[in-house]
Design an enzyme around this catalytic site. Structure first.
Site, short mmCIF file in Angstrom:
data_model
loop_
_atom_site.label_atom_id
_atom_site.label_comp_id
_atom_site.label_asym_id
_atom_site.label_seq_id
_atom_site.Cartn_x
_atom_site.Cartn_y
_atom_site.Cartn_z
N ASN A 118 0.82 -1.21 0.00
CA ASN A 118 0.00 0.00 0.00
C ASN A 118 0.85 1.27 0.00
O ASN A 118 0.35 2.37 0.20
CB ASN A 118 -0.96 0.01 1.20
CG ASN A 118 -0.22 0.04 2.55
OD1 ASN A 118 1.01 0.14 2.58
ND2 ASN A 118 -0.95 -0.05 3.64
N HIS B 266 3.32 2.00 2.11
CA HIS B 266 3.83 2.50 3.40
C HIS B 266 5.35 2.33 3.49
O HIS B 266 5.94 1.47 2.84
CB HIS B 266 3.11 1.84 4.59
CG HIS B 266 3.46 0.42 4.87
ND1 HIS B 266 2.63 -0.42 5.59
CD2 HIS B 266 4.56 -0.34 4.57
CE1 HIS B 266 3.21 -1.60 5.70
NE2 HIS B 266 4.37 -1.58 5.09
N GLU C 196 1.16 4.39 7.37
CA GLU C 196 0.13 3.90 6.46
C GLU C 196 -0.41 5.05 5.61
O GLU C 196 -0.16 6.22 5.91
CB GLU C 196 -1.01 3.27 7.29
CG GLU C 196 -0.57 2.08 8.16
CD GLU C 196 -0.32 0.80 7.37
OE1 GLU C 196 0.19 0.86 6.23
OE2 GLU C 196 -0.63 -0.29 7.90
P1 PGA Z 1 8.28 -7.01 3.32
O1 PGA Z 1 7.64 -5.73 4.05
O2 PGA Z 1 9.75 -6.73 3.24
O3 PGA Z 1 7.96 -8.13 4.25
O4 PGA Z 1 7.64 -7.10 2.00
C1 PGA Z 1 7.97 -4.44 3.65
C2 PGA Z 1 7.11 -3.44 4.38
O5 PGA Z 1 5.93 -3.72 4.66
O6 PGA Z 1 7.61 -2.33 4.66
#
Ligand code: PGA
Length: 259
Positions: free
Chosen positions: A136, A138, A143
């Site tokens: 998304n 973030h 968020e």
């Molecule tokens: P991920 O998470 O490395 O597990 O894809 C990245 C994030 O949500 O910032």
């Protein structure tokens, strides 16, 4: 922004490890901003192996992590404290007390967030901040609709973030609802930022962050306002970029620009 498109996840991870090694060698007593998540696991494995080979030492460095779940004690197996011990701190030579994460079990998480921000400032700020990116958009746990001026604070996680992170929790366990996270302005204060994104599922967020408008709806787009931001992508994460060929021409296989 420097957009480096590498062949695959392994090449991207090696490139990121090189940049971190260069930064630590240039400034052995520097301050690193660290991140968690699946993307960072092979990167930390690479740093651990360079440390074991005697090519990298954190003996004089300090670190601050981006975030921690509210309600999980540092000893909880799914806390980011535990993650960092398991993937990095337990295997390298940071001095005792040189690494920091927000305390998710603090009785007043808001006061803990303010104190954490103050600790980063007191340490002289972050030299190199590592970042992953959520689907998304973030960064940290900022968020969508996080203020572009935000500082370390308590954030409510979206359902999509909780669903994405559920894989790290056991059956019957739920990811927490709240986290303490550095804010977007805290991240922008870092002297250099390095974001890693691998895999097709990150492509829309990567496109929005790099080529979309700067918008609180895509928190990573705030990096367009940073003077020293590098994004390391694999081919899949770069696949939605309109100017993909241009970025690749400037930095073929992630090489430094030739001019
Ligand atoms: P991920 O998470 O490395 O597990 O894809 C990245 C994030 O949500 O910032």
């Amino acid at each position: 922004m420097k957009i480096l498109i590498l062949q695959d996840r392994a090449a991207g991870t090696r490139r990121a490890a090189e940049m971190i090694c260069d930064s630590v060698m240039r400034r052995p007593d520097g301050v690193l901003g660290l991140a968690t998540g699946g993307t960072m696991e092979p990167l930390y494995a690479e740093l651990v192996s360079r440390h074991r080979e005697g090519r990298l030492s954190f003996a004089r460095a300090k670190s601050f992590n981006l975030d921690e779940y509210v309600g999980l004690a540092p000893s909880h197996p799914q806390s980011y404290h535990s993650y960092m011990d398991q993937h990095l701190f337990g295997h390298v030579d940071f001095a005792p007390g040189a690494t920091a994460l927000p305390d998710g079990s603090a009785p007043d998480p808001h006061a803990e967030a303010d104190a954490y921000e103050a600790r980063i400032v007191a340490a002289g700020g972050i030299d190199l901040q590592l970042l992953g990116i959520g689907r998304n958009g973030h960064i940290g746990f900022n968020e969508p609709t996080s203020s572009l001026c935000s500082r370390t604070r308590v954030k409510t996680l979206t359902e999509s973030t909780r669903a994405a992170n559920a894989r790290f929790f056991g059956p019957g366990e739920e990811p927490p609802t709240y986290a303490i996270t550095m804010g977007l302005a805290s991240i922008l204060d870092a002297r250099e930022v390095l974001l890693l994104a691998f895999g097709k599922e990150k492509a829309p967020a990567v496109r929005a962050a790099i080529e979309g408008p700067v918008s609180a709806f895509t928190p990573a787009s705030v990096l367009q306002m940073h003077r020293h931001a590098t994004l390391i992508l694999d081919q899949a994460a770069a696949s939605d970029l309109e100017l993909r060929e241009y970025y690749f021409t400037v930095h073929p296989d992630g090489a430094p620009a030739v001019v």
